[in-house]
Design a protein around this motif. Sequence first.
Motif: not given
Length: 515
Positions: A183-201
């Motif tokens: 769960x900790x690793x999944x949460x960190x991955x979700x936080x990284x997605x928010x700051x990623x430079x990718x398509x919004x959807x």
Amino acid sequence: TNESTHQIVRVMSYKSNTTSNRDALFGNSSKAKSGPKHKRVNKTNRDDLFGGIDKGNEGTNNSRKFSNFGSKPLSSASSTMKTLPSPENASRGYSRETKSIILPTVSGAAKMKKLKEAEDFRDKATKAMERGIFTRPDPVMAGNYYKRAADAYGLCGENRLERLHRVASADCQMGTGSYSAAATEYTKAGALVKNAKEELQRKRKEGWKFYSDAAKAWEEANEQGKAANCRVLSALAWTWEDDSRILEKQALTSLEEAVEAHVPDVLNIYSRFRQTGVSKYADSTHSFAPSKETLVLAKEALNKTPYAHESVQEVVHTLVHFEDYQSALYACGAASAMLECDGVSTMTLSRNYVMETILALSTGDPVMAERQFLDRHVQKTHYLTSRECALAEDLFRAILNRDPNALEEARSPAGSNKNALASLHVCVRDLVQALRVNGVAKRNISPKLTVPTVSKPIYNCQVEDGNTEEGVSSPKDYENVDLDSEKLADELGVMVDLDDIDVGNDDSDDDIDLR
């Protein structure tokens, strides 16, 4: 007597002589230049504790004053004040909003070295998951190597590679039953997605997926409070970088499911305002009163972790921002149920009660606002003496009596309720200013809207039997509907013009019930 006096003088000389203190603890500094490594560091430790030795005054009692101990002497008293926290940076108490920790990144040769180290960890993880004649996959070792590779990629600033390796590590941890680590690793991955430079959807979909996986992992670990919090984060992922006033149906569905993850609907007084989905605790007999077994199960599922109500209040503020007042009232009722259950909340519960009154008034039902105020809110002794109680009563009394002057006085920033208004969230304060005596709260709709144009016509959708029915839209074709942007913008413009039309003096229509 002379011998005792000599001992006292010797002790005082020992305390006032910093050189003697230094040599007694760490040895002579002249002898520390040679020898083993652990002895050569004595000079650094000595200078950190007692300051460097002035070569001109070495061996004297006053080689350095006690007020200037340290590796760098302070030049003045002002340099000491710079280290003190300023009023604007001082602690303001507990806050749920946590700032993201910015880890240091490396560059140049150090970055190449870290990338090579990360690749080595990845190869080791891949090898650990291989199956051979005498070996079998080892997800424990592979998960550890994937995590170390993700940490190395994070130091190099590789957002995407770090995210992928954290998800791989979490998958391995799930297979071995280490649900908390997963769960900790999944949460960190979700936080990284928010700051990623990718398509919004794509960012929204991946953020929802990672936080949902984290919630499932916490549920497997029997951490229902953390699981509910991750449900809120996954629902809020659908609103990332959304500046519009229209909430998507998928986002609304996820938000309401996250609210029920905290408080079952059978314990929510405003459960009838839920707009999507069906409660997990709904009675199959469709009876209005839930059974005793259902109530017992719901009370056990109620989230009782500290500060859990703040996640639900964040959902309330999000729904108020998107002007979905009925769902916001549903979420606000869930927050009140959590605060009433703990038995110790007073100020927070009072502010949540006044939010209930404001949201009930914004839906155009002052009668319900008055009834809940009398039947539930004022039954709490602490609420009767609170300033939020005065604000709530002034608001619904002014709307029930259709007195615009009393309404303006009740919500005036300089009036008697200014302190109660200041304690509310900014979006709730804006909603108070939008209340009207003749109906629901005024919505903030701009006539200048940009509507995307896609391929299929809106009145040519397939129904379940395969036939084409005019005027019926299929949920599957929701994203592929062709909207006439100019026509829709004109219609919205007419709606806004009718809403903002000036019919003369506002006092003239206060006696007419437009509902």
